[in-house]
Each structure stands twice: as structure tokens, then as C-alpha cells.
Design an enzyme around this catalytic site. Structure first.
Site, PDB file in Angstrom:
ATOM      1  N   GLY A 176       0.796  -1.229   0.000  1.00 27.64           N
ATOM      2  CA  GLY A 176       0.000   0.000   0.000  1.00 27.64           C
ATOM      3  C   GLY A 176       0.825   1.273   0.000  1.00 27.64           C
ATOM      4  N   LEU A 177       2.123   1.167  -0.295  1.00 31.14           N
ATOM      5  CA  LEU A 177       2.958   2.371  -0.266  1.00 31.14           C
ATOM      6  C   LEU A 177       3.404   2.813  -1.669  1.00 31.14           C
ATOM      7  CD1 LEU A 177       5.039   1.652   2.966  1.00 31.14           C
ATOM      8  CD2 LEU A 177       3.096   3.176   2.711  1.00 31.14           C
ATOM      9  N   GLY A 178       2.785   2.223  -2.673  1.00 31.94           N
ATOM     10  CA  GLY A 178       3.003   2.710  -4.037  1.00 31.94           C
ATOM     11  C   GLY A 178       4.270   2.202  -4.698  1.00 31.94           C
ATOM     12  N   ASP A 221      -2.229   6.436  -7.380  1.00 37.94           N
ATOM     13  CA  ASP A 221      -0.822   6.168  -7.025  1.00 37.94           C
ATOM     14  C   ASP A 221       0.125   6.834  -8.012  1.00 37.94           C
ATOM     15  OD1 ASP A 221      -1.911   4.548  -5.112  1.00 37.94           O
ATOM     16  OD2 ASP A 221      -0.630   2.826  -5.527  1.00 37.94           O
TER      17      ASP A 221
HETATM   18  O1  PMV Z   1      -1.540   0.668  -4.087  1.00 37.24           O
HETATM   19  P1  PMV Z   1      -2.347   0.673  -2.859  1.00 37.24           P
HETATM   20  O2  PMV Z   1      -2.386  -0.614  -2.133  1.00 37.24           O
HETATM   21  O3  PMV Z   1      -2.042   1.872  -2.016  1.00 37.24           O
HETATM   22  O4  PMV Z   1      -3.908   0.856  -3.235  1.00 37.24           O
HETATM   23  C1  PMV Z   1      -4.389   1.821  -4.057  1.00 37.24           C
HETATM   24  C2  PMV Z   1      -5.704   2.303  -3.600  1.00 37.24           C
HETATM   25  C3  PMV Z   1      -6.944   1.606  -4.093  1.00 37.24           C
HETATM   26  O5  PMV Z   1      -7.969   2.592  -3.967  1.00 37.24           O
HETATM   27  C4  PMV Z   1      -7.272   0.418  -3.219  1.00 37.24           C
HETATM   28  C5  PMV Z   1      -6.860   1.157  -5.537  1.00 37.24           C
HETATM   29  C6  PMV Z   1      -6.790   2.280  -6.538  1.00 37.24           C
HETATM   30  O6  PMV Z   1      -6.424   1.989  -7.690  1.00 37.24           O
HETATM   31  O7  PMV Z   1      -7.127   3.424  -6.231  1.00 37.24           O
END
Ligand code: PMV
Length: 308
Positions: free
Chosen positions: A100-102, A147
Site C-alpha cells: 500500500g505504499l506505491g 498512485d
Molecule cells: O496501491 P495501494 O495498495 O495503495 O492501493 C491503491 C488504492 C486503491 O484505492 C485500493 C486502488 C486504486 O487503484 O485506487
């Protein structure tokens, strides 16, 4: 030899609902970086070296839909290079993968910048953002684009899918402690399962997405006013809705609870969920104690970042 870097990011508010057109807020995390160096090689061919994921290969040996190979090919196509020169693309990153940190978007942006500069035609930000979004589809399935946007522009972003990029004003700098569950959780799967929920009862989940979108809007106002108390409450409210969307997990909930018990203004999971990271809002001077509290509650690593 050319090097380019790109930061990590955290989503402050609005993950998942952002895929369904609602607003979200994200900020870059410059303490975490992907770094790509492109250099000449004498053995011929295009080599990709990524020691973090134990990869060292001629691009031709990789499957054509390999995310790194696809990003590299997208540069050659964008620049009209049908016979690119032999080179080695060396990728290093301090951003944990699938948490989740891109990390995926940061690696893509760094490759796009380093390789296009190496070929003498540095791509403008807008094109970097567009090509990184294409690569995100391989990581996320149906990404919102948040992201790649925050990582390309390295600015706080108020993001609505398909709309022009907007940054926002930070009324008073604030401190976030990021806690990592250490559980690797592919965003593609959590995004897919939220879509399934939505398909099972669209009116019900649309309402939940509306509430998340309103929280993101209110949070933007709170950030502009520098109101940390309101901002913390909005984080807590967003976390409850993410639990309802089934993207939290016991380890994330434990860290969020520990943060709230240790005097945070608020806390929530951040990103795809089901593992990965959570964030908590604290006073700057309390950040080291919060990092310790999160470690005692099971965090495998913590990162402190200042949003300004
Ligand atoms: O890459 P992550 O795990 O930070 O997730 C992105 C955020 C989501 O909303 C879950 C997916 C998206 O494409 O916006």
C-alpha cells in the site's frame, strides 16, 4: 549513465471508493524511494537487474506481460525507438512491495524517467503519469490512477478519477506514523473483492462509497484549516467504512486500536488493505513513542513522515 528516483506514497483518505469515482487524498512519502539507473552495457540486449526481487534477466527472456518489461517497452514505443541501444536498467527500492505504499507506481515512474532521459528524450510529467497508469493496470486490475498521480507530481493530491489533478493546501504541517503489518497483500485482490461486494448490492455499497467520498472532502477542509482533531476523527470514521468493505484484517485493526489507545488523533488502514500498512496522526513530538507503541502491537516496521 542516468539515474532517476520516485517516492512512495500514502493514501490519507478514500481508498477503494476512489476506484468508484469518489474523492481521495494522498501524499508522497519521500523517505521511501525507488531508484533506477540506466547504463551502457557491452554484452548486448536490454538487461533488467532488480536485486530486491531477485531478478536479473535479458528483457527478451521475460514474459511480454511482465510489469517491468511492459514499462520499458512503453518507453521505446513512446519515443519511436524500434532498435533501442544495449543498456542495463538497475532497479533498487526501499518501498516495501505489495503493502500500500506505491512501490509498483514508483518503480514505473523511475524507469520511465531514467530510460527516456538515457535515450535523450526525457518524457514530460503528463506522459510519465499516463504511461505509469497503464502499468498500474497490471498491478491493480482496475486502478483509479491515484498512485501514479501522486508519485509523478510529488505533491499532496486531491484526486477524483478522470478529473484534472488538484493539489491541496496544508494549513499546518502534520505528522503521520506509518505502521507495516508485514503482511504482503496484493491490491488487485482487495480491489476485486470490493467490486464483487458492489456487484452484489450496488445501491447499498454506493452509499458507503458516498460516505467515504464525503469524508475525503471534509478531510481536505480540515487539512486546509490545520484542524488535527477533526482530521483524526475523520480517519477513524474512514477506517470503520473500510472494515465494512471487508478490506481490513485483525493485524491492521490491532495496530489502529493500539494507535488510538496511545493518544493518536486518529488512525486507519492505508491503501489496498488486508495487510500492508496503516497510518496514524500524531503530534510531531509523540511520533517516536507512537512508533514504539505500534511495534509492540505487532508492526514489523514504522516510518514517520511529515506532511507539509
Ligand atoms: O496501491 P495501494 O495498495 O495503495 O492501493 C491503491 C488504492 C486503491 O484505492 C485500493 C486502488 C486504486 O487503484 O485506487
Amino acid at each position: 549513465m542516468i539515474t532517476a528516483s520516485a517516492p512512495g506514497k500514502v493514501i490519507l483518505f478514500g481508498e477503494h471508493a476512489v476506484v468508484f469515482g469518489r474523492a481521495a487524498l494522498a501524499v508522497p512519502v519521500t523517505q521511501l524511494q525507488a531508484r533506477v539507473t540506466v547504463s551502457e552495457n557491452s554484452r548486448g540486449g536490454i538487461w533488467i537487474e532488480a536485486p530486491n526481487i531477485n531478478l536479473s534477466s535479458d528483457i527478451e527472456q521475460l514474459p511480454p506481460d511482465h510489469p517491468l518489461a511492459r514499462v520499458v517497452y512503453s518507453v521505446f514505443t513512446a519515443l519511436g525507438k524500434s532498435h533501442p541501444p544495449a543498456c542495463t536498467i538497475y532497479i533498487q527500492s526501499t518501498i516495501p512491495v505489495a503493502s500500500g505504499l506505491g512501490s509498483g507506481a514508483a518503480v514505473s515512474v523511475a524507469i520511465l524517467r531514467a530510460l527516456s532521459a538515457y535515450l535523450g528524450q526525457p518524457l514530460p510529467d503528463e506522459q510519465v503519469n499516463t504511461l505509469a497508469f497503464e502499468a498500474e493496470k497490471l498491478h491493480h486490475g482496475t486502478p483509479s490512477g491515484i498512485d501514479n498521480t501522486v508519485i509523478t507530481y510529488i505533491k499532496p493530491v486531491y484526486f477524483i478519477k478522470g478529473r484534472p489533478v488538484k493539489t491541496f493546501h496544508v494549513g499546518a504541517p502534520f505528522t503521520i506514523v506509518i505502521g507495516d503489518t508485514g503482511i504482503s497483500a496484493p491490491t488487485k485482490e482487495s480491489v476485486r473483492s470490493v467490486r464483487k461486494l458492489w456487484e452484489s448490492d450496488k445501491p447499498r455499497w454506493e452509499k458507503v462509497f458516498d460516505r467515504v467520498g464525503n469524508i475525503a472532502w471534509d478531510a481536505r477542509q480540515a487539512i486546509e484549516r490545520g484542524d488535527l482533531t477533526d482530521l483524526g476523527s475523520l480517519m477513524n470514521a474512514n477506517h470503520v467504512l473500510l472494515q465494512r468493505l471487508t478490506v481490513s484484517c485483525p493485524e491492521l485493526d490491532r495496530l489502529v486500536e493500539a494507535a488510538c489507545k496511545s493518544g493518536a488523533f486518529g488512525a486507519k488502514l492505508s491503501g489496498g488493505g488486508r495487510g500492508g500498512n496503516m497510518i496514524t496522526l500524531v503530534r510531531k513530538e509523540n511520533a517516536p513513542a507512537m512508533a514504539e507503541a505500534l511495534k509492540s502491537a505487532g508492526a514489523k516496521r514504522t516510518t514517520v513522515t511529515q506532511v507539509e
